[in-house]
Motif scaffolding. Sequence first.
Motif, PDB file in Angstrom:
ATOM      1  N   TYR A   1       0.937  -1.252  -0.101  1.00 57.34           N
ATOM      2  CA  TYR A   1      -0.570  -0.529  -0.033  1.00 57.34           C
ATOM      3  C   TYR A   1       0.494   1.399  -0.257  1.00 57.34           C
ATOM      4  O   TYR A   1       1.671   0.915   1.065  1.00 57.34           O
ATOM      5  CB  TYR A   1      -0.899   0.035   1.066  1.00 57.34           C
ATOM      6  N   TYR A   2       0.412   2.095  -1.045  1.00 55.54           N
ATOM      7  CA  TYR A   2       1.111   3.340  -1.125  1.00 55.54           C
ATOM      8  C   TYR A   2       0.382   4.443  -1.300  1.00 55.54           C
ATOM      9  O   TYR A   2      -0.391   4.484  -1.872  1.00 55.54           O
ATOM     10  CB  TYR A   2       2.694   2.785  -2.299  1.00 55.54           C
ATOM     11  N   SER A   3       1.227   6.126  -0.898  1.00 57.04           N
ATOM     12  CA  SER A   3       0.727   6.655  -1.639  1.00 57.04           C
ATOM     13  C   SER A   3       1.037   7.347  -3.269  1.00 57.04           C
ATOM     14  O   SER A   3       2.030   6.905  -3.460  1.00 57.04           O
ATOM     15  CB  SER A   3       0.996   8.227  -0.870  1.00 57.04           C
ATOM     16  N   ALA A   4      -0.791   7.557  -3.483  1.00 60.96           N
ATOM     17  CA  ALA A   4      -0.300   7.412  -4.562  1.00 60.96           C
ATOM     18  C   ALA A   4      -0.929   9.193  -5.950  1.00 60.96           C
ATOM     19  O   ALA A   4      -1.521   9.514  -4.820  1.00 60.96           O
ATOM     20  CB  ALA A   4      -1.302   6.507  -6.001  1.00 60.96           C
TER      21      ALA A   4
ATOM     22  N   TYR B   1      10.517   6.119   0.929  1.00 61.59           N
ATOM     23  CA  TYR B   1       9.889   5.137   2.317  1.00 61.59           C
ATOM     24  C   TYR B   1       9.393   4.782   2.980  1.00 61.59           C
ATOM     25  O   TYR B   1       9.843   3.409   2.533  1.00 61.59           O
ATOM     26  CB  TYR B   1       8.399   4.962   1.615  1.00 61.59           C
ATOM     27  N   PRO B   2      10.110   4.311   4.485  1.00 63.26           N
ATOM     28  CA  PRO B   2      10.258   3.739   5.194  1.00 63.26           C
ATOM     29  C   PRO B   2       9.403   2.503   5.534  1.00 63.26           C
ATOM     30  O   PRO B   2       7.796   3.421   4.956  1.00 63.26           O
ATOM     31  CB  PRO B   2      10.000   3.566   6.872  1.00 63.26           C
ATOM     32  N   VAL B   3       9.197   1.329   5.520  1.00 61.95           N
ATOM     33  CA  VAL B   3       8.447   0.136   5.646  1.00 61.95           C
ATOM     34  C   VAL B   3       7.772  -0.115   6.786  1.00 61.95           C
ATOM     35  O   VAL B   3       8.412  -0.146   8.143  1.00 61.95           O
ATOM     36  CB  VAL B   3       8.809  -1.003   4.576  1.00 61.95           C
ATOM     37  N   ALA B   4       6.343  -0.407   6.812  1.00 66.59           N
ATOM     38  CA  ALA B   4       5.726  -1.209   7.893  1.00 66.59           C
ATOM     39  C   ALA B   4       5.240  -2.404   7.232  1.00 66.59           C
ATOM     40  O   ALA B   4       4.616  -2.559   6.348  1.00 66.59           O
ATOM     41  CB  ALA B   4       4.342   0.025   8.362  1.00 66.59           C
ATOM     42  N   LEU B   5       5.917  -3.523   8.192  1.00 66.79           N
ATOM     43  CA  LEU B   5       5.484  -5.162   7.120  1.00 66.79           C
ATOM     44  C   LEU B   5       4.589  -5.649   8.362  1.00 66.79           C
ATOM     45  O   LEU B   5       4.834  -5.685   9.345  1.00 66.79           O
ATOM     46  CB  LEU B   5       6.761  -5.997   7.389  1.00 66.79           C
ATOM     47  N   ILE B   6       3.509  -5.809   8.281  1.00 73.10           N
ATOM     48  CA  ILE B   6       2.003  -6.087   9.237  1.00 73.10           C
ATOM     49  C   ILE B   6       1.887  -7.987   9.337  1.00 73.10           C
ATOM     50  O   ILE B   6       2.153  -8.218   7.673  1.00 73.10           O
ATOM     51  CB  ILE B   6       0.819  -5.640   9.061  1.00 73.10           C
ATOM     52  N   VAL B   7       2.366  -8.179  10.341  1.00 74.05           N
ATOM     53  CA  VAL B   7       2.000  -9.779  10.322  1.00 74.05           C
ATOM     54  C   VAL B   7       1.229 -10.461  10.619  1.00 74.05           C
ATOM     55  O   VAL B   7       0.972 -10.137  12.324  1.00 74.05           O
ATOM     56  CB  VAL B   7       3.213 -10.043  11.455  1.00 74.05           C
ATOM     57  N   SER B   8       0.400 -11.141  10.090  1.00 79.49           N
ATOM     58  CA  SER B   8      -1.163 -11.152  11.027  1.00 79.49           C
ATOM     59  C   SER B   8      -1.166 -12.505  11.787  1.00 79.49           C
ATOM     60  O   SER B   8       0.131 -13.151  12.304  1.00 79.49           O
ATOM     61  CB  SER B   8      -2.002 -11.744   9.329  1.00 79.49           C
ATOM     62  N   GLY B   9      -2.004 -12.177  11.934  1.00 82.38           N
ATOM     63  CA  GLY B   9      -2.957 -13.886  13.947  1.00 82.38           C
ATOM     64  C   GLY B   9      -2.888 -15.051  12.918  1.00 82.38           C
ATOM     65  O   GLY B   9      -2.915 -14.755  11.285  1.00 82.38           O
TER      66      GLY B   9
ATOM     67  N   ALA C   1      -0.302   3.918   5.620  1.00 81.16           N
ATOM     68  CA  ALA C   1       0.469   4.726   3.900  1.00 81.16           C
ATOM     69  C   ALA C   1      -0.138   5.990   4.025  1.00 81.16           C
ATOM     70  O   ALA C   1       0.491   7.521   3.729  1.00 81.16           O
ATOM     71  CB  ALA C   1      -0.441   4.147   2.646  1.00 81.16           C
ATOM     72  N   GLU C   2      -1.537   6.822   4.557  1.00 81.41           N
ATOM     73  CA  GLU C   2      -2.388   8.008   4.772  1.00 81.41           C
ATOM     74  C   GLU C   2      -0.363   8.760   5.366  1.00 81.41           C
ATOM     75  O   GLU C   2      -0.271  10.478   5.836  1.00 81.41           O
ATOM     76  CB  GLU C   2      -2.906   7.709   5.353  1.00 81.41           C
ATOM     77  N   ARG C   3       0.564   8.364   6.273  1.00 83.78           N
ATOM     78  CA  ARG C   3       1.052   8.639   7.281  1.00 83.78           C
ATOM     79  C   ARG C   3       2.017   8.707   6.239  1.00 83.78           C
ATOM     80  O   ARG C   3       3.232   8.601   7.332  1.00 83.78           O
ATOM     81  CB  ARG C   3       0.907   8.338   8.751  1.00 83.78           C
ATOM     82  N   GLY C   4       2.467   8.775   5.681  1.00 88.63           N
ATOM     83  CA  GLY C   4       3.838   8.425   4.882  1.00 88.63           C
ATOM     84  C   GLY C   4       4.978   7.244   4.624  1.00 88.63           C
ATOM     85  O   GLY C   4       6.097   7.206   5.014  1.00 88.63           O
ATOM     86  N   ILE C   5       4.506   6.056   4.815  1.00 92.78           N
ATOM     87  CA  ILE C   5       4.720   4.205   5.384  1.00 92.78           C
ATOM     88  C   ILE C   5       4.499   4.253   4.463  1.00 92.78           C
ATOM     89  O   ILE C   5       3.187   3.107   4.964  1.00 92.78           O
ATOM     90  CB  ILE C   5       5.024   4.317   6.940  1.00 92.78           C
ATOM     91  N   VAL C   6       4.809   3.013   3.205  1.00 94.24           N
ATOM     92  CA  VAL C   6       4.413   2.062   2.261  1.00 94.24           C
ATOM     93  C   VAL C   6       4.563   0.997   3.693  1.00 94.24           C
ATOM     94  O   VAL C   6       4.987   0.436   4.351  1.00 94.24           O
ATOM     95  CB  VAL C   6       5.335   1.412   1.974  1.00 94.24           C
ATOM     96  N   ALA C   7       2.734   0.159   3.620  1.00 96.38           N
ATOM     97  CA  ALA C   7       2.942  -0.910   4.736  1.00 96.38           C
ATOM     98  C   ALA C   7       2.689  -1.873   3.489  1.00 96.38           C
ATOM     99  O   ALA C   7       1.834  -1.729   2.481  1.00 96.38           O
ATOM    100  CB  ALA C   7       1.160  -0.460   5.176  1.00 96.38           C
ATOM    101  N   VAL C   8       2.768  -3.219   3.770  1.00101.76           N
ATOM    102  CA  VAL C   8       3.136  -4.289   3.508  1.00101.76           C
ATOM    103  C   VAL C   8       1.924  -5.200   4.099  1.00101.76           C
ATOM    104  O   VAL C   8       2.541  -5.660   5.318  1.00101.76           O
ATOM    105  CB  VAL C   8       4.194  -4.568   3.250  1.00101.76           C
TER     106      VAL C   8
END
Length: 322
Positions: A28-31, A54-62, A78-85
Motif C-alpha cells: 500500500y502506497y500514496s499515489a 519511504y520507510p516500510v511497515a510489515l504487518i504480520v497477521s494472526g 500509507a496516509e502517514r507516509g509509511i509504505v505498508a505491506v
Amino acid sequence: MSTIRSVWWAATMPGHEPPFDTAHLRVYYSAVPDGSDRERLSGVMAADTSGAPYPVALIVSGVNVGQEAYRWLACALAERGIVAVTYDWVGTLFGGLHGITPGVDLDAAKPDGYGTRPTCPSLRPVLDALAAMTGPVAGLLDLDRVALIGHSAGGTVALQSASFLPEIKAVATYGAHTMVATMLGWPAGTVLPAQADCPVLLVAGENDGVINGSADRYGEDAATRRDPITRTFDEALPDRDGANLLVRLAGANHFGIVHPVDHTAARAFLDLPADGDPAEHRALLAELVGAFCRTHLRGGPDAQAELDKLTENPGVAAVRRR
C-alpha cells in the motif's frame, strides 16, 4: 487526504514444497493519479515520490486471519507516509493442519533453539522480495527502516525475531506476548526474552478473551495467572529510557485490530465483546501505531510529541514506559 493504492507481489518460502511455498504480498502506497490512458487501462497509479524513500511497515497477521483484515491499518499507515505491506502465506499450522500463518519455526522456539534464529522464517523472504519489486514503488522503499506490526501470534513471532533482521527499527504488537507453551518443553509460566534490539510498543485490549482462553497452553490457571502481556513488558524487554511502551485500550478486545472480523476462521469465538465503538478503537490504534512508527522510522520531535499526546487520550485505559 492522500490517494492510497496497492499493488501485489509474491515471495517464495525456502524449504517448503509447492503449493505451500509462496506468500502473496500486497503493498500500500500514496499515489498521484494522472488521468493517463496507461492508468485507465492498467488500474495502476504512479506513486507519490515527494516523500521517498519511504520507510516500510510489515504487518504480520494472526493465525488464519487474512491480510484483508488489516487493510484499514495499512491504508492508515500509507496516509502517514509509511509504505505498508501485508501478506498471506497458506502453510502448515500446528498438528499438521494448513491455514494462513505468519510463519512459525517451532524448533526455533524450543529451549535448545530459542535465540539462535528467528521463530518467524517468513520475514527475510518477504523483505527480500520487496527489494526485488518492479512497478510503481520500485526504488522508492527504504528497506533499512522497517517496522514490524504483529497481531496475536504474528506479534509474538515479531517479538521473537526482530533482532535477527538489522533493518527492523521498531516493533509494534497488538494482543501479543512472549509467554511460551509447555508443549515446546518450557516450564509452566515461562516468559521468553524478546529478540528485539529496538523500541517496542505493546498494545493490549482490556477485553481480550482469546489470551484468557489460551492460558492452559502455558501451564497456568486463567483465574490466577498474571496477564502475559504485562509480564512480557516487565520481564521480556530491556529498559530503553521510556522508548518501550505498554498501552492498554479501554474496552477493546483481541480482534480490535481486525476489520471486518471473519467469524468463519481463526478464534474470534473465544473473544469477549468490545465495550464502546470498535471503529473508535481502530482509529486510536491507527494513530498510536502510526505515531510510533513515524517516531522511530522517520524521527523528529513532532512525531514524538504526537505519540506522547496520544497516550493521554481518554481511550487509553493505562500506559507504561520503560
